[in-house]
Design a protein around this motif. Structure first.
Motif, PDB file in Angstrom:
ATOM      1  N   LEU A  42     -12.679  10.205  -1.732  1.00  0.00           N
ATOM      2  CA  LEU A  42     -12.185  11.241  -0.933  1.00  0.00           C
ATOM      3  C   LEU A  42     -12.386  12.540  -1.517  1.00  0.00           C
ATOM      4  N   ALA A  43     -11.978  12.833  -2.631  1.00  0.00           N
ATOM      5  CA  ALA A  43     -12.296  13.938  -3.330  1.00  0.00           C
ATOM      6  C   ALA A  43     -13.621  14.248  -3.187  1.00  0.00           C
ATOM      7  N   GLU A  44     -14.661  13.377  -3.655  1.00  0.00           N
ATOM      8  CA  GLU A  44     -15.762  13.634  -3.655  1.00  0.00           C
ATOM      9  C   GLU A  44     -16.392  13.855  -2.257  1.00  0.00           C
ATOM     10  N   TYR A  45     -16.030  12.862  -1.247  1.00  0.00           N
ATOM     11  CA  TYR A  45     -16.670  13.324   0.020  1.00  0.00           C
ATOM     12  C   TYR A  45     -16.232  14.504   0.553  1.00  0.00           C
ATOM     13  N   LEU A  46     -14.832  14.965   0.498  1.00  0.00           N
ATOM     14  CA  LEU A  46     -14.529  16.122   1.156  1.00  0.00           C
ATOM     15  C   LEU A  46     -14.928  17.440   0.323  1.00  0.00           C
ATOM     16  N   GLY A  47     -15.115  17.209  -1.006  1.00  0.00           N
ATOM     17  CA  GLY A  47     -15.556  18.503  -1.778  1.00  0.00           C
ATOM     18  C   GLY A  47     -14.311  19.029  -1.890  1.00  0.00           C
ATOM     19  N   VAL A  48     -13.330  18.368  -2.520  1.00  0.00           N
ATOM     20  CA  VAL A  48     -11.964  19.193  -3.162  1.00  0.00           C
ATOM     21  C   VAL A  48     -11.799  18.627  -4.371  1.00  0.00           C
ATOM     22  N   LYS A  49     -11.113  19.452  -5.283  1.00  0.00           N
ATOM     23  CA  LYS A  49     -10.697  19.272  -6.486  1.00  0.00           C
ATOM     24  C   LYS A  49      -9.735  18.152  -6.751  1.00  0.00           C
ATOM     25  N   ASN A  50      -8.339  18.322  -6.026  1.00  0.00           N
ATOM     26  CA  ASN A  50      -7.040  17.715  -6.335  1.00  0.00           C
ATOM     27  C   ASN A  50      -6.571  17.155  -5.064  1.00  0.00           C
ATOM     28  N   ILE A  51      -6.829  15.812  -4.939  1.00  0.00           N
ATOM     29  CA  ILE A  51      -6.172  15.271  -3.677  1.00  0.00           C
ATOM     30  C   ILE A  51      -4.999  14.170  -3.872  1.00  0.00           C
ATOM     31  N   ILE A  52      -3.809  14.025  -3.213  1.00  0.00           N
ATOM     32  CA  ILE A  52      -2.824  13.168  -3.650  1.00  0.00           C
ATOM     33  C   ILE A  52      -2.835  12.727  -2.275  1.00  0.00           C
ATOM     34  N   LEU A  53      -2.744  11.002  -2.450  1.00  0.00           N
ATOM     35  CA  LEU A  53      -2.466  10.458  -0.876  1.00  0.00           C
ATOM     36  C   LEU A  53      -1.022  10.101  -0.704  1.00  0.00           C
ATOM     37  N   VAL A  54      -0.519  10.201   0.366  1.00  0.00           N
ATOM     38  CA  VAL A  54       0.753  10.008   0.862  1.00  0.00           C
ATOM     39  C   VAL A  54       0.789   9.007   1.880  1.00  0.00           C
ATOM     40  N   SER A  55       2.062   8.528   2.354  1.00  0.00           N
ATOM     41  CA  SER A  55       2.489   7.735   3.411  1.00  0.00           C
ATOM     42  C   SER A  55       2.198   8.252   4.803  1.00  0.00           C
ATOM     43  N   ASN A  56       2.086   9.640   4.997  1.00  0.00           N
ATOM     44  CA  ASN A  56       1.912  10.058   6.400  1.00  0.00           C
ATOM     45  C   ASN A  56       1.613  11.542   6.341  1.00  0.00           C
ATOM     46  N   GLY A  57       1.188  12.119   7.389  1.00  0.00           N
ATOM     47  CA  GLY A  57       0.960  13.478   7.509  1.00  0.00           C
ATOM     48  C   GLY A  57       1.989  14.217   7.423  1.00  0.00           C
ATOM     49  N   THR A  58       3.084  13.840   8.175  1.00  0.00           N
ATOM     50  CA  THR A  58       4.579  14.665   8.218  1.00  0.00           C
ATOM     51  C   THR A  58       5.081  14.783   6.845  1.00  0.00           C
ATOM     52  N   VAL A  59       5.165  13.722   6.040  1.00  0.00           N
ATOM     53  CA  VAL A  59       5.662  13.719   4.507  1.00  0.00           C
ATOM     54  C   VAL A  59       4.745  14.726   3.937  1.00  0.00           C
ATOM     55  N   ALA A  60       3.490  14.575   4.158  1.00  0.00           N
ATOM     56  CA  ALA A  60       2.676  15.679   3.225  1.00  0.00           C
ATOM     57  C   ALA A  60       3.059  17.003   3.555  1.00  0.00           C
ATOM     58  N   LEU A  61       3.227  17.439   4.774  1.00  0.00           N
ATOM     59  CA  LEU A  61       3.856  18.726   4.813  1.00  0.00           C
ATOM     60  C   LEU A  61       5.246  18.966   4.038  1.00  0.00           C
ATOM     61  N   GLU A  62       5.896  18.018   4.283  1.00  0.00           N
ATOM     62  CA  GLU A  62       7.222  18.397   3.416  1.00  0.00           C
ATOM     63  C   GLU A  62       7.049  18.269   1.849  1.00  0.00           C
ATOM     64  N   ILE A  63       6.357  17.628   1.244  1.00  0.00           N
ATOM     65  CA  ILE A  63       5.915  17.603  -0.138  1.00  0.00           C
ATOM     66  C   ILE A  63       5.171  18.887  -0.394  1.00  0.00           C
ATOM     67  N   ALA A  64       4.664  19.272   0.449  1.00  0.00           N
ATOM     68  CA  ALA A  64       3.897  20.718   0.104  1.00  0.00           C
ATOM     69  C   ALA A  64       4.958  21.561   0.034  1.00  0.00           C
TER      70      ALA A  64
END
Ligand SMILES: *Cc1c(COP(=O)(O)O)cnc(C)c1O
Length: 357
Positions: A42-64
């Motif tokens: 995904l990092a390669e495909y999206l062209g981003v440096k740091n990506i961390i996978l999580v269990s859903n998009g809601t918790v991604a916001l909370e972790i952010a």
């Protein structure tokens, strides 16, 4: 039954091969090999440096929010999926709603500055339906007032702006890989973090705040993606270009057949499309309800994304009012768009809309 979207299911044999791998190594979760592989791809495909996978998009916001120590007030958009706002409230951050632009449906930067107070610590915009926000203006405001920017980029998978990933804007961007999204891993999500120094903290936070066998430096949670989800993500990623190409055809058909009859979303210049949604705005809520009823009678179920406007939520105090968001919310409908949507059904949808406006 035709819904606004249909979950893309990749080749079953291919998915089974990954399941065999999981059975062989017995590693089901906790940053397993498939999660690591998906992160790399995904990092390669999206062209981003740091990506961390999580269990859903809601918790991604909370972790952010926790990674950036967001406290007090955050300026955000009332025109989004409820998780953008509810994730703030559950972290004791008060959402302050800035109204949207009536053409882009994104947070209007003109409305941000007057809402900033000493308690404001962040701006949380959304690239609604994959439409890039006014990222440069937002960056300027944030820098001037020393605010963090967290983009809810749940709709913005693989959107480029000025030839680089849109996800590189802001301090952190979050993605959702829920089954209803353009790219999915059954359930899932991700954080894209621009500051290398914050990556390790976010990795601790998704695993209970644990650093090692002796140290627990942060208040964390459990936000880990599992191997079965990563396997699904790997399979869907193989097909994503084909999925996008099919959606592109559908989107262009809607555009050519409905032009002038309904309002379309105005897309940001120099940004690419990802064909994730096809929203149309009717003249009135009455017209929308008439069209919706006629479609429902033929077993076609578009969705009222996003309704209601989040500034009307009961659990938010003090009460706020964003007139444009409330108005658009009442008149907007997302039409069915997904890779396997058949041409004749799409023609039927267009015909029903035309007959009812
Ligand atoms: C889907 C979505 C989310 C939540 O993602 P989940 O993976 O379902 O938790 C958050 N924000 C927006 C704008 C979304 O569309």
């Amino acid at each position: 039954m035709i819904n606004v979207t249909k979950t893309y299911l990749p080749n079953k044999e291919k998915y089974k091969k990954y399941i065999d791998e999981i059975y062989e190594n017995g590693w089901l979760t906790n940053n397993g090999p498939l999660v690591q592989r998906l992160e790399k791809r995904l990092a390669e495909y999206l062209g981003v440096k740091n990506i961390i996978l999580v269990s859903n998009g809601t918790v991604a916001l909370e972790i952010a929010y926790r990674t950036l120590d967001i406290k007090g007030f955050a300026i955000t958009t009332p025109f989004s999926f409820v998780a953008t706002t509810s994730s703030l409230v559950t972290n004791n951050i008060l959402p302050i709603f800035a109204d949207i632009d009536q053409n882009s449906f994104n947070l209007d930067p003109k409305n941000i500055e007057k809402l900033i107070t000493p308690n404001t610590s962040a701006i949380v915009p959304v690239h609604v339906f994959g439409n890039a926000c006014e990222v440069e203006e937002i960056e300027q405001i944030a820098n001037k007032h020393n605010l963090k920017v967290i983009y809810d980029a749940a709709h913005a998978f693989d959107v480029q702006y000025k030839d680089k990933s849109l996800l590189n804007y802001g301090d952190i961007s979050t993605l959702s890989f829920h089954s209803t999204k353009l790219f999915h891993s059954i359930e899932g999500g991700a954080l894209i973090i621009n500051d290398d120094k914050l990556v390790q903290k976010a990795r601790y936070l998704i695993n209970f705040g644990i650093k090692n066998a002796e140290e627990i430096p942060h208040l964390g949670t459990n936000a880990k993606m599992n191997e079965f989800e990563a396997a699904m993500g790997l399979c869907v990623l193989d097909d994503i270009e084909e999925i996008k190409a099919k959606r592109k055809t559908i989107l262009e058909t809607y555009q050519s057949k409905l032009k002038g009859l309904v309002q379309f979303q105005e897309k940001k210049e120099k940004a690419t499309e990802n064909y994730s949604y096809f929203p149309v705005v009717f003249k009135s809520e009455e017209e929308l309800l008439k069209v919706q009823k006629a479609l429902n009678e033929k077993q076609i179920f578009p969705r009222r994304y996003f309704y209601p406007s989040l500034d009307t939520l009961d659990y938010i105090e003090p009460k706020q009012e964003c007139k444009i968001s409330r108005d658009i919310s009442k008149r907007i409908l997302c039409l069915p768009i997904y890779a396997e949507l058949e041409k004749d059904i799409q023609i039927q949808i267009v015909k029903i809309i035309k007959e009812n406006i």
